[in-house]
Design a protein around this motif. Sequence first.
Motif, mmCIF file in Angstrom:
data_model
loop_
_atom_site.group_PDB
_atom_site.id
_atom_site.type_symbol
_atom_site.label_atom_id
_atom_site.label_comp_id
_atom_site.label_asym_id
_atom_site.label_seq_id
_atom_site.Cartn_x
_atom_site.Cartn_y
_atom_site.Cartn_z
ATOM 1 N N ARG A 25 0.842 -1.201 0.000
ATOM 2 C CA ARG A 25 0.000 0.000 0.000
ATOM 3 C C ARG A 25 0.877 1.251 0.000
ATOM 4 N N SER A 26 1.945 1.222 0.780
ATOM 5 C CA SER A 26 2.880 2.345 0.792
ATOM 6 C C SER A 26 3.558 2.488 -0.568
ATOM 7 N N PHE A 27 3.918 1.366 -1.172
ATOM 8 C CA PHE A 27 4.539 1.370 -2.491
ATOM 9 C C PHE A 27 3.602 1.990 -3.534
ATOM 10 N N ILE A 28 2.323 1.639 -3.482
ATOM 11 C CA ILE A 28 1.346 2.182 -4.430
ATOM 12 C C ILE A 28 1.170 3.683 -4.213
ATOM 13 N N THR A 29 1.108 4.095 -2.961
ATOM 14 C CA THR A 29 0.990 5.529 -2.664
ATOM 15 C C THR A 29 2.183 6.292 -3.227
ATOM 16 N N HIS A 30 3.371 5.729 -3.044
ATOM 17 C CA HIS A 30 4.585 6.354 -3.587
ATOM 18 C C HIS A 30 4.523 6.431 -5.115
ATOM 19 N N THR A 31 4.054 5.366 -5.741
ATOM 20 C CA THR A 31 3.943 5.344 -7.202
ATOM 21 C C THR A 31 2.991 6.421 -7.695
ATOM 22 N N GLU A 32 1.812 6.508 -7.074
ATOM 23 C CA GLU A 32 0.820 7.495 -7.509
ATOM 24 C C GLU A 32 1.288 8.923 -7.226
ATOM 25 N N ASP A 33 2.000 9.116 -6.122
ATOM 26 C CA ASP A 33 2.562 10.449 -5.838
ATOM 27 C C ASP A 33 3.552 10.846 -6.926
ATOM 28 N N SER A 34 4.370 9.885 -7.346
ATOM 29 C CA SER A 34 5.346 10.146 -8.397
ATOM 30 C C SER A 34 4.662 10.448 -9.725
ATOM 31 N N VAL A 35 3.630 9.689 -10.048
ATOM 32 C CA VAL A 35 2.870 9.919 -11.280
ATOM 33 C C VAL A 35 2.259 11.317 -11.282
ATOM 34 N N ASN A 36 1.594 11.662 -10.189
ATOM 35 C CA ASN A 36 0.922 12.960 -10.115
ATOM 36 C C ASN A 36 1.912 14.117 -10.110
ATOM 37 N N ALA A 37 3.069 13.923 -9.489
ATOM 38 C CA ALA A 37 4.095 14.970 -9.495
ATOM 39 C C ALA A 37 4.603 15.220 -10.909
ATOM 40 N N TYR A 42 4.549 18.770 -15.709
ATOM 41 C CA TYR A 42 4.277 19.014 -17.127
ATOM 42 C C TYR A 42 3.254 20.137 -17.297
ATOM 43 N N ILE A 43 2.195 20.103 -16.489
ATOM 44 C CA ILE A 43 1.149 21.126 -16.603
ATOM 45 C C ILE A 43 1.677 22.503 -16.221
ATOM 46 N N ASN A 44 2.446 22.567 -15.141
ATOM 47 C CA ASN A 44 2.898 23.865 -14.622
ATOM 48 C C ASN A 44 4.062 24.458 -15.419
ATOM 49 N N LYS A 45 5.002 23.624 -15.812
ATOM 50 C CA LYS A 45 6.145 24.128 -16.571
ATOM 51 C C LYS A 45 5.848 24.166 -18.064
ATOM 52 N N GLY A 46 5.117 23.151 -18.504
ATOM 53 C CA GLY A 46 4.705 23.109 -19.895
ATOM 54 C C GLY A 46 5.857 22.893 -20.853
ATOM 55 N N PRO A 47 5.531 22.483 -22.080
ATOM 56 C CA PRO A 47 6.582 22.313 -23.079
ATOM 57 C C PRO A 47 7.127 23.657 -23.547
ATOM 58 N N GLU A 48 8.351 23.645 -24.007
ATOM 59 C CA GLU A 48 8.986 24.848 -24.544
ATOM 60 C C GLU A 48 8.642 24.979 -26.032
ATOM 61 N N PHE A 76 1.973 13.422 -29.574
ATOM 62 C CA PHE A 76 1.080 14.350 -28.893
ATOM 63 C C PHE A 76 1.567 14.455 -27.449
ATOM 64 N N LEU A 77 2.192 15.576 -27.125
ATOM 65 C CA LEU A 77 2.843 15.700 -25.828
ATOM 66 C C LEU A 77 1.869 15.533 -24.672
ATOM 67 N N ASP A 78 0.677 16.131 -24.777
ATOM 68 C CA ASP A 78 -0.305 16.003 -23.704
ATOM 69 C C ASP A 78 -0.629 14.534 -23.432
ATOM 70 N N ASP A 79 -0.855 13.785 -24.485
ATOM 71 C CA ASP A 79 -1.227 12.378 -24.329
ATOM 72 C C ASP A 79 -0.074 11.572 -23.729
ATOM 73 N N ILE A 80 1.142 11.850 -24.176
ATOM 74 C CA ILE A 80 2.303 11.106 -23.669
ATOM 75 C C ILE A 80 2.504 11.348 -22.178
ATOM 76 N N PHE A 81 2.496 12.627 -21.763
ATOM 77 C CA PHE A 81 2.877 12.948 -20.381
ATOM 78 C C PHE A 81 1.711 12.902 -19.394
#
Length: 226
Positions: A25-37, A42-48, A76-81
């Motif tokens: 469960r801790s491993f899954i939480t870590h995985t999802e935190d990493s995914v969301n980060a 990507y959303i906040n910095k955005g592509p150049e 398609f950058l949005d779809d990839i990231f």
Amino acid sequence: MTIDFGKLVLKAPLFTFDFTYNLMRSFITHTEDSVNASIDEYINKGPEAYEIEICAEEGIYQHVEQYKGLDSQDVFLDDIFKNHFPSVQRRSALLTLVATYEHELERFCDIYAKRHNSPIKLNDLKGQGLERVHLFIKKIIGLQDSKIFPTIKKIIKLRNSCAHNDARVLEKDGQPIKAIEELIKDDAVNVTQDGNQIHIAEGFLIFVLDLFDSYTDEIKTKVKAK
């Protein structure tokens, strides 16, 4: 009195499923935190964005976006990231989750057989992995009517596709993988089809973890009733 700890023989616990559950469960939480980060970055910095000159005299330029070595000319950058890479991370996590429970349940079978002098050991049975484990559970412990393992069998098929078939929904001969089709059609399972591949969404890993937790509860209940 002096105790020689080198001569102490500690009895291996039969059940360590609760620890495995908490660890995963801790491993899954870590995985999802990493995914969301990664998605947030990507959303906040955005592509150049930059321009490629096609014909300066006629004012023709091509506008291209680039992010972490990929550019919008190729993907398609949005779809990839936002979709593809998160699914790939969860596919990898699924392999770890299933392998951990496979190892844990094999260990349980070995300890149970040794402790009860079982005439049949896990290695005596045909097959491999979790399906061989379940055969031991049925034959030796008597769990004949598991309500959970049929769904785990479908998860095994999905895991195998992620590990050996690039997460495709079709067999290598082009035939549909029935177990994966059934998971995709089940609204309770966060798995969809993306082209020829499986897309794993947030919530699926917890769903799988809870399946294994329910299955080990079935085992514990049967063992305690014997």
